[in-house]
Design an enzyme around this catalytic site. Structure first.
Site, PDB file in Angstrom:
ATOM      1  N   ARG A 144       5.541  -0.196  -1.801  1.00 25.63           N
ATOM      2  CA  ARG A 144       4.864  -1.437  -1.451  1.00 25.63           C
ATOM      3  C   ARG A 144       4.178  -2.003  -2.681  1.00 25.63           C
ATOM      4  O   ARG A 144       3.599  -1.247  -3.477  1.00 25.63           O
ATOM      5  CB  ARG A 144       3.820  -1.149  -0.371  1.00 25.63           C
ATOM      6  N   SER A 193      -6.001   3.525  -1.057  1.00 20.95           N
ATOM      7  CA  SER A 193      -6.702   3.148   0.177  1.00 20.95           C
ATOM      8  C   SER A 193      -8.040   2.456  -0.080  1.00 20.95           C
ATOM      9  O   SER A 193      -8.944   2.500   0.755  1.00 20.95           O
ATOM     10  CB  SER A 193      -6.935   4.376   1.080  1.00 20.95           C
ATOM     11  N   ASP A 230       1.278  -4.891  -3.746  1.00 26.06           N
ATOM     12  CA  ASP A 230       0.228  -5.788  -3.264  1.00 26.06           C
ATOM     13  C   ASP A 230       0.004  -6.889  -4.293  1.00 26.06           C
ATOM     14  O   ASP A 230      -0.035  -6.622  -5.501  1.00 26.06           O
ATOM     15  CB  ASP A 230      -1.070  -5.022  -3.040  1.00 26.06           C
ATOM     16  N   GLU A 257      -7.244  11.027   0.421  1.00 24.56           N
ATOM     17  CA  GLU A 257      -6.487  10.358   1.481  1.00 24.56           C
ATOM     18  C   GLU A 257      -5.808  11.353   2.428  1.00 24.56           C
ATOM     19  O   GLU A 257      -4.888  11.002   3.152  1.00 24.56           O
ATOM     20  CB  GLU A 257      -5.449   9.422   0.873  1.00 24.56           C
ATOM     21  N   ASN A 259       2.155   0.862  -4.485  1.00 25.17           N
ATOM     22  CA  ASN A 259       2.009   2.106  -3.729  1.00 25.17           C
ATOM     23  C   ASN A 259       3.391   2.720  -3.576  1.00 25.17           C
ATOM     24  O   ASN A 259       4.288   2.095  -3.009  1.00 25.17           O
ATOM     25  CB  ASN A 259       1.426   1.834  -2.342  1.00 25.17           C
ATOM     26  N   GLY A 277       1.219   4.046   3.615  1.00 21.31           N
ATOM     27  CA  GLY A 277       1.011   4.556   4.961  1.00 21.31           C
ATOM     28  C   GLY A 277       2.254   4.411   5.829  1.00 21.31           C
ATOM     29  O   GLY A 277       2.995   3.434   5.711  1.00 21.31           O
ATOM     30  N   GLU A 310      -1.313  -4.059  -7.353  1.00 23.07           N
ATOM     31  CA  GLU A 310      -0.983  -2.639  -7.498  1.00 23.07           C
ATOM     32  C   GLU A 310       0.323  -2.309  -6.796  1.00 23.07           C
ATOM     33  O   GLU A 310       0.855  -3.103  -6.017  1.00 23.07           O
ATOM     34  CB  GLU A 310      -2.104  -1.752  -6.963  1.00 23.07           C
ATOM     35  N   TYR A 321      -8.238   0.714   8.006  1.00 20.59           N
ATOM     36  CA  TYR A 321      -8.063   1.818   8.947  1.00 20.59           C
ATOM     37  C   TYR A 321      -8.980   1.800  10.164  1.00 20.59           C
ATOM     38  O   TYR A 321      -8.715   2.496  11.135  1.00 20.59           O
ATOM     39  CB  TYR A 321      -8.257   3.148   8.208  1.00 20.59           C
TER      40      TYR A 321
END
Length: 309
Positions: free
Chosen positions: A252, A147, A254, A19, A269, A273, A267, A213
């Site tokens: 974050r 990602s 999800d 990443e 994070n 980003g 998951e 992205y």
């Protein structure tokens, strides 16, 4: 807050994970915002010699914007602990657990929290038994990538071995997870606050690297358009899931909401980003927090971060 209180700040970006390029984009956005706010911030492309560079540069704290292995998995956090340099985000344990999707799922399952059924895969797996147990379609994931790198939605038994091989190239464990049909949401967390949920919509098979992205067909709904009681329930679940893995500071979670209204954790994070088009800044904007204020609030957590995990 007085920008001078932060002293000399290293914005750690780049690194050596898959990443890297996304991290460079995030890092530059954070760096520019901090500099606009008057912080003495400097970009540092974190190579294997990053600790020596930080010591030589006499930095006083670090804003970690490293995505993936080496930056989001407890490695850089442990190194910074050794030299006593305050840093943003989760500590060593929270970072390491959250980076490993498989360990995260096991922890959630042990705590009685909802996450889709899964099976660990290897080259000798009984593919028929996997599909019998999880149903079709299913999704194959590498445990140690972010990602959506290495992930494949599998719709037929014949495609399962190839999906495994693709995920296995990422290194680490590989697992298959039951497919959840429904809406995908993300919950941004800032300190003790869960920001407004974002509902993700893509015409692709799932919210993959392309959708995140590159695609211009991905849609982001914030406010999420959920009933307020449902939104609050999902926010509370996200915070519980974040805390359960030992994450802290910001990040974050999800999750999915299936077609009968059941929520499923996917998951965490711990360094999501941070371009001005990323999900955490988008949720912050919906809460009345602009990008500059967001990065300052994250950095301010290093002034008194207390007990880390």
């Amino acid at each position: 807050m007085n920008p001078a209180d932060f002293g000399k700040v290293a914005v750690l970006m780049g690194g050596w994970s898959a990443e890297r390029e996304i991290s460079l984009l995030s890092g530059r956005a954070v760096l520019e915002a901090l500099q606009r706010a008057g912080v003495d911030a400097h970009g540092v492309d974190a190579g294997r010699d990053v600790i020596g560079e930080l010591q030589q540069g006499r930095y006083q704290r670090a804003f970690i914007v490293l995505h993936g292995r080496g930056g989001e998995d407890g490695v850089i956090q442990g190194a910074l602990e050794l030299i006593g340099l305050p840093y943003t985000g989760s500590g060593v344990m929270g970072s390491a657990i959250a980076m490993d999707k498989l360990v995260t799922k096991r922890l959630w399952r042990g705590a009685g929290m909802p996450t889709p059924d899964y099976q660990v895969l290897n080259r000798d797996a009984d593919w028929s038994a996997v599909t019998s147990g999880l149903g079709m379609p299913l999704i194959v994931k590498p445990a140690l990538e972010g990602s959506s790198i290495g992930m494949t939605r599998v719709e037929s038994l014949d495609d399962l071995p190839a999906a495994y091989e693709q995920a296995a190239t990422c290194g680490g464990a590989v697992f298959a997870e039951r497919w959840v049909a429904g809406d995908e949401f993300t919950a941004a967390i800032l300190g003790d606050e869960v920001l407004p949920l974002i509902r993700l919509e893509t015409p692709r098979a799932f919210y993959d690297f392309e959708a995140k992205y590159k695609s211009d067909t991905t849609r982001y709904h914030c406010p999420s358009e959920l009933d307020d009681a449902v939104e609050q329930r999902l926010r509370a679940l996200a915070k519980q899931a974040f805390d359960a893995v030992g994450a802290s500071g910001w990040g974050r979670v999800d999750l999915m909401l299936d077609r009968v209204g059941v929520a499923w954790l996917i998951e965490v994070n711990t360094v999501p980003g941070m371009t001005d088009h990323s999900l955490v800044p988008m949720a912050a904007k919906a809460a009345g927090i602009d990008f500059e204020e967001l990065v300052l609030r994250i950095l301010a957590q290093t002034l008194d971060h207390g007990e880390r995990q």
